[in-house]
Design a protein around this motif. Structure first.
Motif, mmCIF file in Angstrom:
data_model
loop_
_atom_site.group_PDB
_atom_site.id
_atom_site.type_symbol
_atom_site.label_atom_id
_atom_site.label_comp_id
_atom_site.label_asym_id
_atom_site.label_seq_id
_atom_site.Cartn_x
_atom_site.Cartn_y
_atom_site.Cartn_z
ATOM 1 N N ALA A 56 0.667 -0.967 -0.432
ATOM 2 C CA ALA A 56 0.542 -0.189 0.343
ATOM 3 C C ALA A 56 1.174 0.953 0.343
ATOM 4 O O ALA A 56 0.605 2.462 -0.357
ATOM 5 N N ARG A 57 1.965 1.285 0.814
ATOM 6 C CA ARG A 57 2.808 2.634 1.014
ATOM 7 C C ARG A 57 2.943 2.669 -0.557
ATOM 8 O O ARG A 57 4.047 3.352 -1.043
ATOM 9 N N ARG A 58 3.966 1.648 -1.425
ATOM 10 C CA ARG A 58 4.230 1.808 -2.503
ATOM 11 C C ARG A 58 4.094 2.522 -3.751
ATOM 12 O O ARG A 58 3.576 2.664 -4.081
ATOM 13 N N TYR A 59 2.275 1.655 -3.475
ATOM 14 C CA TYR A 59 1.264 2.078 -4.234
ATOM 15 C C TYR A 59 1.442 3.533 -4.049
ATOM 16 O O TYR A 59 1.263 4.415 -5.388
ATOM 17 N N ALA A 60 1.029 3.497 -3.133
ATOM 18 C CA ALA A 60 0.374 5.530 -2.467
ATOM 19 C C ALA A 60 1.720 6.340 -3.489
ATOM 20 O O ALA A 60 2.175 7.422 -3.555
ATOM 21 N N ARG A 61 2.972 5.866 -2.495
ATOM 22 C CA ARG A 61 4.664 6.296 -3.178
ATOM 23 C C ARG A 61 4.246 6.620 -4.978
ATOM 24 O O ARG A 61 5.049 7.586 -5.706
ATOM 25 N N THR A 62 4.538 5.462 -5.437
ATOM 26 C CA THR A 62 4.328 5.524 -6.559
ATOM 27 C C THR A 62 3.269 6.792 -7.883
ATOM 28 O O THR A 62 3.616 7.772 -8.650
ATOM 29 N N GLN A 63 2.060 6.813 -6.617
ATOM 30 C CA GLN A 63 1.292 7.869 -6.888
ATOM 31 C C GLN A 63 1.484 9.051 -7.181
ATOM 32 O O GLN A 63 1.454 9.629 -8.398
ATOM 33 N N ALA A 64 1.596 9.503 -6.112
ATOM 34 C CA ALA A 64 2.258 10.758 -5.839
ATOM 35 C C ALA A 64 4.096 11.356 -6.450
ATOM 36 O O ALA A 64 3.706 12.090 -6.748
ATOM 37 N N GLU A 65 4.338 9.745 -7.052
ATOM 38 C CA GLU A 65 5.626 10.253 -7.494
ATOM 39 C C GLU A 65 5.477 11.043 -8.728
ATOM 40 O O GLU A 65 6.427 11.929 -9.831
ATOM 41 N N THR A 66 4.484 10.106 -9.569
ATOM 42 C CA THR A 66 3.881 9.922 -10.992
ATOM 43 C C THR A 66 2.822 11.104 -11.451
ATOM 44 O O THR A 66 2.023 11.138 -12.344
ATOM 45 N N ALA A 67 2.457 11.942 -10.121
ATOM 46 C CA ALA A 67 1.589 12.673 -10.327
ATOM 47 C C ALA A 67 1.586 14.167 -10.737
ATOM 48 O O ALA A 67 2.168 14.770 -10.820
ATOM 49 N N SER A 68 0.141 14.265 -11.751
ATOM 50 C CA SER A 68 0.775 15.674 -12.137
ATOM 51 C C SER A 68 0.273 16.912 -10.906
ATOM 52 O O SER A 68 0.026 16.141 -10.209
#
Length: 97
Positions: free
Chosen positions: A4-16
């Motif tokens: 879950a943390r990896r997913y959230a981190r990936t979302q934040a790093e690739t977000a507009s």
């Protein structure tokens, strides 16, 4: 790090940049709500920490304002951000949501 943390981190790093603003607002709200919950539970120190985190996020948003594009809107948002951050600091210091 769990999935879950990896997913959230990936979302934040690739977000507009717009999505990042939304994520910051959501985290600030989570911090404030957690601070209120800690106060209600009699955990003043934890509440103060959560309110301080919310205040830090709000001031980060303040610092990210770009007055070149919409100066009047940025001025109004700046005032709102300072007000909110100040109230969060006071809530933490006074132990009063």
């Amino acid at each position: 790090m769990n999935a879950a943390r990896r997913y959230a981190r990936t979302q934040a790093e690739t977000a507009s940049s717009e999505r990042i603003l939304v994520l910051l607002f959501e985290e600030a709200l989570r911090s404030v709500r957690a601070g209120i919950a800690h106060l209600e539970a009699g955990e003043r120190r934890e509440a103060s920490e959560r309110f301080a985190r919310g205040s830090e996020i709000v001031m980060g948003l303040h610092g990210a304002l770009d007055r070149r594009h919409a100066p009047e809107l940025c001025d109004r948002l700046a005032d709102l951000y300072v007000f909110a951050a100040t109230r969060l600091v006071r809530a933490g210091a006074a132990g009063d949501a």
